[in-house]
Write a protein that holds these residues in place. Structure first.
Motif, mmCIF file in Angstrom:
data_model
loop_
_atom_site.group_PDB
_atom_site.id
_atom_site.type_symbol
_atom_site.label_atom_id
_atom_site.label_comp_id
_atom_site.label_asym_id
_atom_site.label_seq_id
_atom_site.Cartn_x
_atom_site.Cartn_y
_atom_site.Cartn_z
ATOM 1 N N SER A 160 1.053 -1.238 -0.107
ATOM 2 C CA SER A 160 -0.112 -0.109 0.086
ATOM 3 C C SER A 160 0.688 1.129 -0.123
ATOM 4 O O SER A 160 2.004 1.203 0.635
ATOM 5 N N GLU A 165 0.963 5.463 0.210
ATOM 6 C CA GLU A 165 0.421 6.990 0.254
ATOM 7 C C GLU A 165 1.299 7.796 -0.325
ATOM 8 O O GLU A 165 2.351 7.907 0.061
ATOM 9 N N GLY A 209 -6.807 7.327 1.888
ATOM 10 C CA GLY A 209 -5.815 7.041 0.982
ATOM 11 C C GLY A 209 -6.130 7.782 -0.356
ATOM 12 O O GLY A 209 -7.031 8.704 -0.690
ATOM 13 N N ARG A 238 -5.369 1.671 1.303
ATOM 14 C CA ARG A 238 -6.012 2.581 2.279
ATOM 15 C C ARG A 238 -5.530 2.277 3.540
ATOM 16 O O ARG A 238 -5.252 0.907 3.699
#
Length: 536
Positions: A271, A273, A475, A484
């Motif tokens: 993941s 960001e 996110g 997220r």
């Protein structure tokens, strides 16, 4: 003055002058936290300085590639025992941690200010967010991780369900800008899901992560389950990628893309960001004074070094003059300062590279005809990395900050007359992290929010409403990231779903004595009937 060690209650009588800041944790306390990091036996430590003063705060050990790989191996062994514990037991650790964070907040407020250069209220945002995350997963993680029943292919005859297994050892690469909150948002749900974590915080703000690590041990987290390594990505990044069963990264879009390419070759999850160029839209019915005050917070909290900070404001022409006047006045009223207290409204930038980037963006805009309504200059008289909160207008498309993320206390105001045009312009970016809408009507604000291509949208708020609502996923869309954090999604991403079905009585293939054609007709009738039956 004296400082208190959060985990032991032991007081130090050493003068609090680390980083040249009276009231900061002592040099001995900083060194104590630094020793919680893994490795560093074969390399020289890195000295970190305080943004407020430029003076030293701590010498941090730097792990080698081999040391990081060894840490992963040890964490993998510790993870098995941790995962075997009931989810309810794991979540109780987080609940205790949330209580400890609030109890010992004074020390971490000083630490965050010391190493990140934040105003104290911005540092408190990190404390409150961290406590909320710990409390949320301390309350809900067992429920999210519980087995889930699903209607089987043949009612009664097919019992079906889904269970969740931890990924294993999660690698977390944390940024310098929100060292406490982003550590909590990524590390704590991974632990709640039964994983071990190997985290690499940024050197500049590593003490905040190490402080939370210490408090987690006091809350009952077993030794070896959460490990912290320090070092530059160029030296230990490959080990983090190659040893992790799942990788969580917060940082720049180019770095995120590079990591994603490396992880893809291993077929493990990740993941990300990443960057943002977050817009704010002020509708003609918005309460102007409230919108202007909200914009100050949205643009200049943590000196604009927040992934969800607003950098573009689109204001309807009917209220543009009024809004701009109020916003500029409130921006000019912000007090810049270095106090370890609540007196300053904005602190410093965190590192010299960020000061250079902000200065370059503003100088480029000025040279190309933009109007600077307030700010637009560094403030070395206050500290080496201070830059005034800056508001611009007349920014054209050839200006770098028109599309590029500034990540500092700089915002541009644009006018509009047609709402569809404003939404189109707000969406006209490669990023899609956060957005803000201001309106006198909650329904009108919500309607606009649904049309914005951003992972989070706040109505009559800049970012805090979604940021603080831990039950909501957070996110980015487009090049602002993948995956997220927070909410149910932020926990389950650290797990593997396993489906199990038990078949009883009725077979799912015809007996030898039943012709296939007859079986197919019978099953067709059954499927049609099942389509009309209520399903669990």
């Amino acid at each position: 003055m004296t400082s208190t060690t959060a985990s032991t209650g032991e007081a130090s009588t050493e003068p609090n002058t680390v980083g040249g800041i009276a009231g900061a944790p002592t040099a001995a306390r900083a060194a104590q936290l630094a020793r919680r990091a893994e490795g560093g036996q074969d390399s020289a430590p890195v000295e970190i300085t305080a943004p407020f003063t430029g003076l030293p705060t701590a010498a941090l050990p730097q792990a080698t590639d081999a040391e990081v790989r060894a840490v992963f191996g040890e964490a993998r062994m510790a993870q098995r025992e941790w995962a075997a514990r009931p989810a309810t037991e794991r979540q109780r650790v987080l609940k205790r941690l949330g209580q400890l964070i609030l109890r010992h907040q004074e020390e971490i407020l000083n630490l965050v200010q010391l190493e990140a250069g934040k105003a104290r209220l911005d540092a408190f945002d990190e404390v409150s967010a961290t406590a909320l995350v710990a409390g949320y997963y301390g309350e809900h993680s067992a429920k999210f991780l519980g087995a889930r029943r699903v209607a089987g292919v043949i009612p009664v005859a097919t019992k079906a369900g889904e269970i969740r297994h931890p990924k294993g050892v999660v690698g977390v690469i944390s940024p310098w800008n929100y060292p406490l909150a982003l550590t909590a948002m990524d590390v704590l749900p991974a632990l709640a899901a039964g994983n071990a974590v190997v985290q690499k915080p940024d050197n500049q703000t590593a003490l905040s992560a190490l402080w939370l690590h210490e408090l987690a041990a006091e809350a009952g987290l077993p030794a070896g389950v959460w490990r912290i390594v320090l070092g530059r990505g160029s030296r230990i990044g490959d080990a983090l990628v190659e040893e992790s069963d799942y990788l969580c990264f917060t940082g720049s879009t180019p770095t995120g893309k590079s990591l994603a390419e490396k992880v893809a070759g291993r077929l493990t999850g990740y993941s990300l960001e990443l960057g943002g160029k977050n817009p704010m839209i002020v509708l003609p019915d918005a309460p102007v004074s409230k919108a202007a005050a909200g914009a100050v917070t949205a643009c200049f909290s943590s000196a604009g070094q927040l992934c969800v900070s607003v950098e573009r404001i689109y204001v309807h022409e009917n209220v543009r003059e009024e809004f701009t006047k109020a916003f500029v006045a409130k921006t000019r009223a912000l007090k810049l300062g270095t106090d370890l207290g609540y007196g300053a409204g904005m602190g410093s930038l965190t590192n010299a590279d960020q000061l250079a980037a902000v200065t370059a963006h503003v100088d480029d805009a000025r040279a190309k005809g933009a109007t600077i309504l307030t700010g637009g200059r560094a403030r070395p008289d206050l500290g080496p990395l201070f830059y005034e909160p800056t508001v611009l207008t007349d920014v054209t498309e050839d200006v770098a900050l028109f599309r590029e993320e500034t990540f500092g206390p700089v915002v541009a105001i644009y006018g509009y007359t047609d709402l569809d045009e404003a939404i189109e312009r707000a969406n006209d970016t490669e990023y899609g992290l956060n957005a803000s809408v201001w309106s006198g009507s909650a329904a009108a604000g919500w309607a606009v929010a649904t049309r914005l291509k951003a992972g989070t949208v706040n109505v009559n708020e800049g970012y805090a409403a979604t940021f603080g609502t831990v039950g909501l996923p957070m996110g980015g869309m487009k090049e602002s990231g993948v995956g997220r954090r927070n909410g149910r999604d932020g926990l389950l991403k650290y797990t593997e779903a396993q489906s199990i079905a038990v078949q009883r009585g009725v077979r799912l293939r015809p007996p030898r004595v039943v012709p296939g054609k007859v079986w197919a007709r019978a099953m067709t009738t059954g499927i049609r009937l099942l389509g009309k039956l209520p399903r669990r």
